[in-house]
Design an enzyme around this catalytic site. Structure first.
Site, PDB file in Angstrom:
ATOM      1  CE  LYS B  91      -4.318  -1.531   0.296  1.00 49.46           C
ATOM      2  NZ  LYS B  91      -5.259  -1.261  -0.820  1.00 49.46           N
ATOM      3  CD  GLU B 113     -10.018   4.805   0.211  1.00 49.13           C
ATOM      4  OE1 GLU B 113      -9.750   6.002   0.019  1.00 49.13           O
ATOM      5  OE2 GLU B 113      -9.350   3.872  -0.288  1.00 49.13           O
ATOM      6  CB  SER B 379      -0.090  -8.055  -1.424  1.00 50.98           C
ATOM      7  OG  SER B 379      -1.037  -8.864  -0.767  1.00 50.98           O
TER       8      SER B 379
END
Lengths: 254, 397
Positions: B91, B113, B379
């Protein structure tokens, strides 16, 4: 001629009311419309409820959620409105988000609107270029006006573009905000009202967002043709029965 | 070069994408659309971005040959170790890119968000790094479920605002962030956490995440003597880690792409987040894409044990990859993913995020050749999911 455009030619300030179809009760739709007309409202926006209304604040979102829970659907709204033109003469618009209309089928949606006697649509998340390329012909075929929004941040160039493609009125968002989020208008907004009036657009403007009482209605209509009340009316409906709508309207238009 | 999978000038991937936004957002989105490619191409931007990825995020992340997994499944399994990024997942690649973009556009206030809190933490982190105000919208339900990440965001100086409307989860947090942006059109930049939202977000986020596949190419060349794997496997919620892992291979159809969705309790159970199977084309958060909805076009609430895959839509790039059969979509249940999570922990000494664990389940579902090079995008790490693992496997006994 389209009822909206006839109304815009009358020598008066226009009061338009938004409400969410299916709220507070599923079957309130027709009685709310009739009450509004009988009490001197000039135009009505019927809200087609959507689960994720991005441009609206909490009041309208909650009313939409409630309406969906009550069982409101696109087909049901059309059923409820089937005979509305037997009694109601003022312009009626449907305001809703694009996804439910897309799922219904845009052509079928427009066809139903035309059959019922709906005069225009307000679809905040249908972009201008998509409308022009894909739906303009359809709207024209069914005699529906598409209403575009402008905000204080909209550039003059884009306002001109919107003015060119519009042929009824432009929905002027009073400030950069979601519905139901202001308390009264300040100088900044008054300046914006005046600035837009001075552009001498071919389409008249009706102001929405932040109109909630006589004062804000008068401020908004000093330079513009009319104003739309949404959240304040929904809040009123939450606490008062449909047959008390008269009270609400009388506080705005004396 | 003619591209089949890149975004076109209107922001579409095939029939998916675009910017279905209210006029209130038009100036902001237009400003970004007009500038993002120009800004990203500036040498000073590239330099700052790459330097931060290297020194702050810890890139390049290793491409690790998983020996024991390879033996068990009789194929060559490589793991792209995004779990080793600062903050524990891919991220942050995107939030670094977007905060630099925000600064160059002169924005002073950042909103985001978050669902599980990973993107919220990654955003709060870069805001702390740059000294910018940060407001993170998070569903009230998720705030309760993800208390440690809420605490992390607060420690990093962010304000966490609960989304109290609708189902009070990721979809509603996104609605609230968009509303905030509408209400603050001048000074605010919205850092979206995935390849979703109106154009140019899906393309911009994919470009920031493309560092993953760029590194895979270089690293495979070193380790295998060739740039291209036979398969790339990644999990998909909104789809940012998959977009990054696929990006450099999109136009080369000899590389097979596998997108793994969360089936929840089962695709037909009514409790699922497998958008490619259950979704229909529609509009969500400003993008035309596949989404889970009722007949009447109301967006429905998905379910997955993994909060990061619990999104009713999928990025428009992925909808296009699905529609064009460029990528194979495989749905993996909670149960399968949890078993895979445990297996990877025991066999490779890596506790994966539950999102990532879904991608590993493909090893059980699909037969690979012994000579195949299979890259799985790892990830994120599983620290944030420890409570879920503990409860699921009764590990506290």
């Amino acid at each position: 001629m389209n009822r909206i455009n006839n109304k815009l030619q009358e020598d008066k300030k226009i009061l338009s009311i938004y409400f969410t179809a299916g709220y507070p009760k599923l079957d309130d739709t027709v009685s709310i419309i009739k009450e509004l007309e009988q009490n001197g409202v000039d135009m009505i926006e019927i809200g087609l409820p959507f689960s994720d209304p991005l441009a609206d604040g909490p009041t309208i979102q909650e009313s939409s959620t409630q309406a969906i829970e009550n069982g409101m659907t696109t087909s049901l709204l059309f059923e409820q409105l089937a005979n509305i033109r037997e009694s109601v003469k003022i312009p009626l618009l449907i305001m809703g988000y694009f996804n439910p209309m897309m799922q219904f089928g845009m052509e079928e949606f427009c066809q139903k609107c035309a059959a019922i006697g709906i005069d225009g649509l307000i679809i905040p998340d249908l972009p201008l270029y998509v409308y022009e390329n894909e739906y303009k012909t359809l709207f024209e075929k069914y005699g529906l006006k598409n209403i575009f929004l402008i905000t204080p941040q909209t550039s003059n160039e884009r306002i001109t573009e919107i003015d060119t493609i519009s042929n009824s009125f432009i929905y002027m968002v009073s400030s950069a905000a979601v519905t139901g989020s202001q308390s009264g208008f300040g100088n900044e907004q008054i300046d914006y009202f005046k600035r837009i009036a001075d552009l001498n657009l071919k389409n008249q403007q009706i102001v929405g967002f932040g109109i909630k009482d006589e004062e804000t209605f008068n401020q908004a209509t000093k330079y513009q043709k009319g104003a739309i009340i949404g959240s304040a009316f929904i809040k009123y409906l939450a606490k008062n029965p449909v047959n008390m709508i008269k009270e609400f309207i009388s506080l705005i238009k004396k | 070069m003619k591209t089949k999978y890149a975004v076109d000038e209107y922001g579409f991937y095939g029939k998916f994408g675009g910017a279905f936004i209210p006029e209130m957002l038009y100036p902001n989105v237009e400003e970004l659309k007009e500038n993002y490619l120009k800004i990203m191409a500036e040498p000073s931007f590239q330099e700052e971005f790459n330097e931060l990825l290297k020194q702050y995020v810890g890139r390049p992340t290793p491409l690790y040959f998983a020996k024991r997994l390879s033996e068990k499944y009789n194929t060559k399994v490589y793991l792209k170790r995004e779990d080793l990024c600062h903050t524990g997942a891919h991220k942050v690649n995107n939030t670094i890119g977007q905060i630099l973009m925000a600064k160059r556009l002169g924005k002073t206030r950042i909103i985001a968000e978050t669902g599980a809190g990973q993107h919220g933490v990654a955003t709060a982190t870069v805001c702390a790094l740059m000294g910018l105000e940060c407001i993170v919208y998070m569903g009230e339900v998720d705030i309760k479920r993800q208390a440690p990440n809420v605490a992390r965001m607060k420690m990093l100086g962010a304000t966490v605002r609960p989304a109290t409307s609708g189902s009070r989860t990721l979809k509603d947090a996104t609605n609230e962030a968009i509303r905030d942006w509408i209400n603050n059109p001048v000074d605010t930049f919205y850092i979206i956490g995935s390849v979703v939202g109106p154009h140019p977000y899906p393309d911009m986020v994919a470009r920031f995440q493309s560092v993953i596949s760029k590194e895979i190419k270089t690293q495979l060349l070193e380790q295998e003597g060739k740039e291209n794997p036979d398969y790339v496997i990644a999990c998909v919620g909104g789809g940012s880690n998959a977009a990054g892992a696929f990006y450099e291979f999109l136009e080369d159809e000899s590389v097979k792409l596998i997108a793994v969705e969360a089936a929840g309790l089962g695709v037909d159970s009514g409790e699922s987040a497998a958008t490619s199977v259950l979704g229909k084309i529609g509009i969500i958060h400003g993008s035309k894409t596949l989404l889970m909805q009722t007949e009447d076009g109301q967006i429905t609430e998905p379910y997955s044990i993994s909060a990061g895959l619990d999104y009713p839509g999928v990025g428009p790039l992925h909808a296009h990859l699905h529609d064009s059969n460029r990528a194979e979509f495989i749905a993996v249940t909670d149960k399968e993913a949890m078993q895979s999570g445990l297996e990877i922990s025991k066999m490779e000494g890596i506790i994966p995020a539950i999102e990532t664990a879904h991608a590993f389940s493909v090893l059980d579902k699909k037969q690979f050749k012994p000579t195949d090079i299979v890259v799985i995008n790892l990830s994120g790490r599983g620290d944030k999911d420890l409570n879920t693992y503990i409860e699921y496997f009764n590990l506290s006994d």
